[in-house]
Design a protein around this motif. Sequence first.
Motif, PDB file in Angstrom:
ATOM      1  N   ASN A 120      59.202-118.949 -11.277  1.00 29.60           N
ATOM      2  CA  ASN A 120      58.118-118.004 -10.814  1.00 29.60           C
ATOM      3  C   ASN A 120      56.760-118.711 -10.394  1.00 29.60           C
ATOM      4  N   LEU A 121      56.665-120.138 -10.714  1.00 29.63           N
ATOM      5  CA  LEU A 121      55.420-120.777 -10.458  1.00 29.63           C
ATOM      6  C   LEU A 121      56.151-122.220 -10.152  1.00 29.63           C
ATOM      7  N   PHE A 177      55.459-116.958 -17.479  1.00 25.67           N
ATOM      8  CA  PHE A 177      55.766-117.850 -16.317  1.00 25.67           C
ATOM      9  C   PHE A 177      56.597-118.981 -16.488  1.00 25.67           C
ATOM     10  N   TYR A 218      50.314-127.749  -9.726  1.00 23.99           N
ATOM     11  CA  TYR A 218      50.772-126.294  -9.157  1.00 23.99           C
ATOM     12  C   TYR A 218      49.741-125.352  -8.850  1.00 23.99           C
ATOM     13  N   ASP A 222      48.949-115.670 -13.206  1.00 19.06           N
ATOM     14  CA  ASP A 222      49.331-116.999 -12.809  1.00 19.06           C
ATOM     15  C   ASP A 222      48.117-118.134 -12.901  1.00 19.06           C
ATOM     16  N   THR A 248      46.199-115.846 -20.980  1.00 12.60           N
ATOM     17  CA  THR A 248      47.437-115.259 -20.525  1.00 12.60           C
ATOM     18  C   THR A 248      48.476-115.087 -21.344  1.00 12.60           C
ATOM     19  N   HIS A 263      47.170-119.075 -16.430  1.00 11.17           N
ATOM     20  CA  HIS A 263      48.506-119.597 -16.765  1.00 11.17           C
ATOM     21  C   HIS A 263      48.189-121.159 -16.815  1.00 11.17           C
ATOM     22  N   TRP A 264      48.051-121.512 -15.465  1.00 12.65           N
ATOM     23  CA  TRP A 264      47.770-122.799 -15.057  1.00 12.65           C
ATOM     24  C   TRP A 264      46.366-123.374 -15.519  1.00 12.65           C
ATOM     25  N   LEU A 314      51.277-121.832  -6.768  1.00 15.71           N
ATOM     26  CA  LEU A 314      51.306-120.926  -7.696  1.00 15.71           C
ATOM     27  C   LEU A 314      52.402-119.946  -7.348  1.00 15.71           C
ATOM     28  N   THR A 315      52.520-118.491  -7.167  1.00 18.00           N
ATOM     29  CA  THR A 315      53.467-117.701  -7.019  1.00 18.00           C
ATOM     30  C   THR A 315      53.363-117.978  -5.360  1.00 18.00           C
ATOM     31  N   SER A 342      50.835-119.649  -2.661  1.00 12.11           N
ATOM     32  CA  SER A 342      51.083-121.197  -2.620  1.00 12.11           C
ATOM     33  C   SER A 342      50.631-121.825  -1.533  1.00 12.11           C
TER      34      SER A 342
END
Length: 629
Positions: free
Chosen positions: A253-254, A248, A296, A460, A243, A463-464, A300-301, A305
């Motif tokens: 935004n996270l 992010f 997280y 997102d 990603t 990304h995590w 997340l967003t 969440s």
Amino acid sequence: MANDTNEFWGKQAEPFRAFFDMQGEAMREMFGQMTPQGLSGAIPSATMAPGDMAEWAKVAGELQRMWLEFVQERAQKDMAGANPMDPAQWMLMTQSLAKQVPMAPLESAQKMAGDAMQMWQSVFTRFMAGGDPEDKPDLPRKDRRFADPAWQDHPAFALLHQTYLMLAEYFTKAARDVEGIAPDKRKQLEFATTMLVEAMSPDNFLLTNPVVMKRTIETKGQNLVRGMQHLINDLRRGQLTHTDSDAFTLGENLAATPGKVVHETPLYQLVQYSPSTEEVYETPLVIFPPWINRFYILDLTPKKSFIKWAVDQGITVFVVSWKSADASMKDVVWDDYIRSQIEAIDHVRDRLNVPSVHTIGYCVAGTTLAATLAVLARRDEADKVKSATFFTAQVDFEKSGELKTFIDDGQLEMIGKLSSEGYLDGRYLAATFNALRGKDLIWNYVVNNYLLGEDYPAFDLLHWNGDVTNLPAKWHRDYLRDLYRDNKLVVPDALSADGTPIDLTRIETPAYIQAGKEDHIAPAASVWRATRHFKGPVTFLLAGSGHIAGVVNPPAANKYQYWTGDSSAASLKEYVEGADEHPGSWWPHWLDWLESHGAKKVPAKGKRKPGGKGDKVIEDAPGRYVKTR
């Protein structure tokens, strides 16, 4: 590969050799001949205008320059050390997987020849059919990797991918049907074979992928330039990119739910979130996320969440943020994680002046939460925890699924060699999880990002997934050996922590056990087995989807479903047969269950609001530890 497995694959795959040799030649053409002559040799120069030839020569020169500069940089910076993207590391893994696997008898050559003839006839018939293309007969084998019309519109590419799919079926069946070996060895052989088959797919190479060739011609090779830059960037970081890394920012935004770090040790930070309601439930919630990932995933967003949703329901939420391991943590073992969980529970009880807390353990942290509950029970301190929720967590590893493929003496030895500084680089763990779904998490991105040169999406969850965490090597090895391999946690008093023997049958804490129907990391059948070991009341819930989406499924998304049934059923199959299906998120069902174990509310004031007057805190959420690489 190990000699016995080479012999096995050689005997099974002799008819396939020419096909795979051709694929290997395509790979060498693309990556091994980074010269203008090598690249332009693959282009039909007779059809090119002089100006086009100049552009192709420029592209070839750019590819050569980029690669040579990277090679020089690698040599100067001594980047040639352990790298999870190094193919040699994966060769070591497949060698270890394949050791001591005996050969299987050769599959019937006559049957394969018959199937091949039938397949070739199907392809021939399709291209001989006239009229509307939609009226032509379907090809016999389908796979979404070859869904683009370019794979079907030309007989050569149709024959190529249909032949590959046929051979892949024979290859994997040969591994699956091998006789005279233990089930775990068969699984290892199946996995190693699947890795090979997926790697050799024709869509992975420029010269055998018509979609990539078309893109290359359309862009005059600029897709390869972009792809080369993506490849070099990934080689530098030692990790496959999924990603857009710039899309992010933690805390913006996270992991943006407001809160404060209220406690800190060398192993973890404790984050408390600010209330969003005037009243909150008296009993707070302490979340233990996996120590193999960043916490997280549950924050997340804002729309995804779990933490924000729980706060909005009036729950005082705390979460443990584990520190990514470094050399200073070389002696950390499971006792330290269990002590930390008990310490976090005690800290929250003291901070809010409450007798007990609710707890959540996600994945491997759920495993250690079960051990924590057993330790507290043995110490007559079980009343510190009012309830325990387990997200896709295993305590009985007999049916723990595909990850067992990586856990034998050879794998443990290899992990030890990769952990010389006392911790395991999290990129290896990420590569392992990616390998479990190589078609989707490895080769799909090789094609899109390296060959097609596409930009990375802003996602997102991906990304995590790429935000890896290092692990203390000693603890990681013990976890794999004692729990995954030897399944000692379900043997009363076979293990201990902090000097206290562990017996799961002593746990009387009310438990809510959630499993994912399609979970390949913690299979539902494995998670279910916890219901047989806990002594207290148990509520089991089966959620739609898998290890992540089955958990992170907010009500507003209106996705998936969940099943409720008889948690005392004799088996998961019996549970499913009698279960009721419900659409959407299971989170409200969990909240109802939690409220049944304490519905009293109190004003959201004092230390319920972290960082208020007179409350000394360390820093804003999400804290430093989650940002430490």
